[in-house]
Motif scaffolding. Structure first.
Motif, PDB file in Angstrom:
ATOM      1  N   ALA A 153       0.832  -1.222   0.046  1.00 37.40           N
ATOM      2  CA  ALA A 153      -0.030   0.020   0.142  1.00 37.40           C
ATOM      3  C   ALA A 153       0.982   1.299   0.011  1.00 37.40           C
ATOM      4  N   LEU A 154       0.648   2.005  -1.101  1.00 37.63           N
ATOM      5  CA  LEU A 154       1.293   3.366  -1.109  1.00 37.63           C
ATOM      6  C   LEU A 154       0.521   4.565  -0.345  1.00 37.63           C
ATOM      7  N   ARG A 174      -2.396   0.378   5.622  1.00 37.12           N
ATOM      8  CA  ARG A 174      -2.033   1.724   5.243  1.00 37.12           C
ATOM      9  C   ARG A 174      -0.705   2.052   4.578  1.00 37.12           C
ATOM     10  N   ALA A 175      -0.630   3.269   4.393  1.00 40.61           N
ATOM     11  CA  ALA A 175       0.721   3.873   3.588  1.00 40.61           C
ATOM     12  C   ALA A 175       1.928   2.942   4.243  1.00 40.61           C
ATOM     13  N   ASN A 176       2.646   2.534   3.245  1.00 40.32           N
ATOM     14  CA  ASN A 176       3.989   1.702   3.584  1.00 40.32           C
ATOM     15  C   ASN A 176       3.949   0.605   4.238  1.00 40.32           C
ATOM     16  N   ASP A 177       2.590  -0.239   3.979  1.00 40.74           N
ATOM     17  CA  ASP A 177       2.426  -1.456   4.753  1.00 40.74           C
ATOM     18  C   ASP A 177       2.705  -2.555   3.681  1.00 40.74           C
ATOM     19  N   VAL A 178       2.967  -3.651   4.055  1.00 43.20           N
ATOM     20  CA  VAL A 178       3.101  -4.766   3.125  1.00 43.20           C
ATOM     21  C   VAL A 178       2.514  -6.269   3.706  1.00 43.20           C
ATOM     22  N   ILE A 179       1.630  -6.919   3.049  1.00 43.77           N
ATOM     23  CA  ILE A 179       1.036  -7.964   3.491  1.00 43.77           C
ATOM     24  C   ILE A 179       1.723  -9.300   2.622  1.00 43.77           C
ATOM     25  N   SER A 185     -12.732   0.034  -0.429  1.00 44.22           N
ATOM     26  CA  SER A 185     -11.436   0.727   0.235  1.00 44.22           C
ATOM     27  C   SER A 185     -10.900   2.002  -0.599  1.00 44.22           C
ATOM     28  N   ARG A 186     -10.285   2.940  -0.060  1.00 43.84           N
ATOM     29  CA  ARG A 186      -9.529   4.049  -0.852  1.00 43.84           C
ATOM     30  C   ARG A 186      -8.080   3.887  -0.790  1.00 43.84           C
ATOM     31  N   CYS A 187      -7.250   3.440  -1.944  1.00 41.45           N
ATOM     32  CA  CYS A 187      -5.858   3.090  -1.607  1.00 41.45           C
ATOM     33  C   CYS A 187      -5.126   3.018  -3.195  1.00 41.45           C
ATOM     34  N   ILE A 188      -3.917   3.377  -3.070  1.00 37.83           N
ATOM     35  CA  ILE A 188      -2.994   3.338  -4.359  1.00 37.83           C
ATOM     36  C   ILE A 188      -2.056   2.171  -3.874  1.00 37.83           C
ATOM     37  N   SER A 231      12.297   2.163   2.226  1.00 38.55           N
ATOM     38  CA  SER A 231      12.244   0.842   1.750  1.00 38.55           C
ATOM     39  C   SER A 231      11.061   0.481   0.862  1.00 38.55           C
ATOM     40  N   ILE A 232       9.917   1.242   1.053  1.00 35.48           N
ATOM     41  CA  ILE A 232       8.809   1.211   0.005  1.00 35.48           C
ATOM     42  C   ILE A 232       9.107   1.635  -1.163  1.00 35.48           C
TER      43      ILE A 232
END
Length: 305
Positions: A56-57, A73-78, A91-94, A134-135
């Motif tokens: 997620a950016l 959320r921003a800068n998260d990785v799953i 959702s609202r997400c890039i 890192s992102i």
């Protein structure tokens, strides 16, 4: 495959990019969106075979993974392992995302130092929060993979994709050492049972495939175990067991040349024919058909010119 490509995309948006290389390497993103676009809800999808990585950016991506609500959320990785159910809430997400077939991902781990760093057990996920630096590195790696997807097919293209994917994973693992691990703790009694069920399944799947066995290990009824499995995966306990065992068999068929008779004994089937019927019932193809298509030596890394 259509459901898999659409599981986090707004399929009505022209700005969503999705690409698949022979169903082995899939990438998706909405990087061209100017704001934080609305991502429509999608029904729960059971991910049979893929390792899924979502980054997620900006904005918030709302997921339900294995019955657990998660907000990215921003800068998260799953990182989602195979045999997990995934549902998207509005959702609202890039974001950007890539998926790799389980047998290929396990092979990458096995032949690099990554295997010593990362747990690759199915039926699990990891949620991490990274630094913006890192992102940015992961985004640069993703764009390299995306560029490869957009090229006209050429000899050894799969080898290039695999190399880029391995390099991206190496960056991800290296960056994760300083990332924040986001835990999702549930006080639900059912969730505790499900987690323990998966732990026992990962330990005993080669010798036991009956719901009765796993229910007995948990001191609950088979009916209750199936209800728990249905809540967390959308599948019955029997189906979860079958999918987990099949996932493990696929890794062996891909990576090794053990004959079917030896493999049927390793997974405690009463006969080779019983093993073959089980595998075909779950996958739709015989073990030999699967080997011809997916064994490491059968993969068409080098196309004919």
């Amino acid at each position: 495959m259509t459901n898999l490509k659409n599981f986090i995309t707004n399929k009505h948006s022209k700005d969503v990019f999705a690409s698949s290389f022979e169903d082995k390497y899939i990438i998706m993103d909405n990087l061209e969106e100017k704001a934080e676009p609305i991502i429509q809800s999608h029904e729960s999808l059971y991910n049979y075979d893929y390792f899924i990585f979502i980054v997620a950016l900006r904005g918030t991506l709302r997921l339900v993974i294995g019955g657990t609500p998660i907000d990215m959320r921003a800068n998260d990785v799953i990182a989602i392992k195979p045999c997990m159910s995934v549902e998207v809430k509005e959702s609202r997400c890039i974001y950007f995302s890539y998926m790799v077939s389980g047998y290929i991902m396990n092979d990458i781990y096995e032949h690099t130092a990554l295997g010593k760093e990362v747990s690759i057990r199915a039926l699990s996920y990891t949620h991490l929060h990274f630094t913006p630096e890192s992102i940015y590195t992961l985004l640069s790696c993703y764009k390299r993979i995306k560029h490869e997807h957009q090229r006209k097919p050429y000899p050894m293209q799969e080898m290039a994709l695999r190399a880029y994917q391995t390099a991206t994973l190496a960056k991800l693992v290296a960056s994760s050492k300083s990332a924040e691990v986001i835990e999702h703790v549930s006080n639900s009694r059912q969730h505790a049972f499900f987690k323990r069920f998966i732990e026992i399944l990962s330990r005993d799947h080669k010798k036991e495939r009956s719901v009765q066995y796993y229910a007995g290990q948990l001191n609950i009824s088979p009916k209750y175990l199936s209800a728990i499995s249905q809540t967390h995966t959308g599948l019955s306990a029997s189906q979860v067991i079958d999918q987990y065992v099949t996932h493990a068999i696929k890794q062996t068929l891909y990576a090794h040349e053990d004959n079917i008779k030896t493999l049927s004994k390793e997974f405690n089937f009463p006969s080779q024919s019983f093993f073959g019927r089980f595998f075909k019932r779950v996958t739709g193809m015989s073990p030999n058909e699967y080997i011809k298509k997916n064994n490491r030596k059968s993969l068409n890394f080098v196309k004919e010119i």
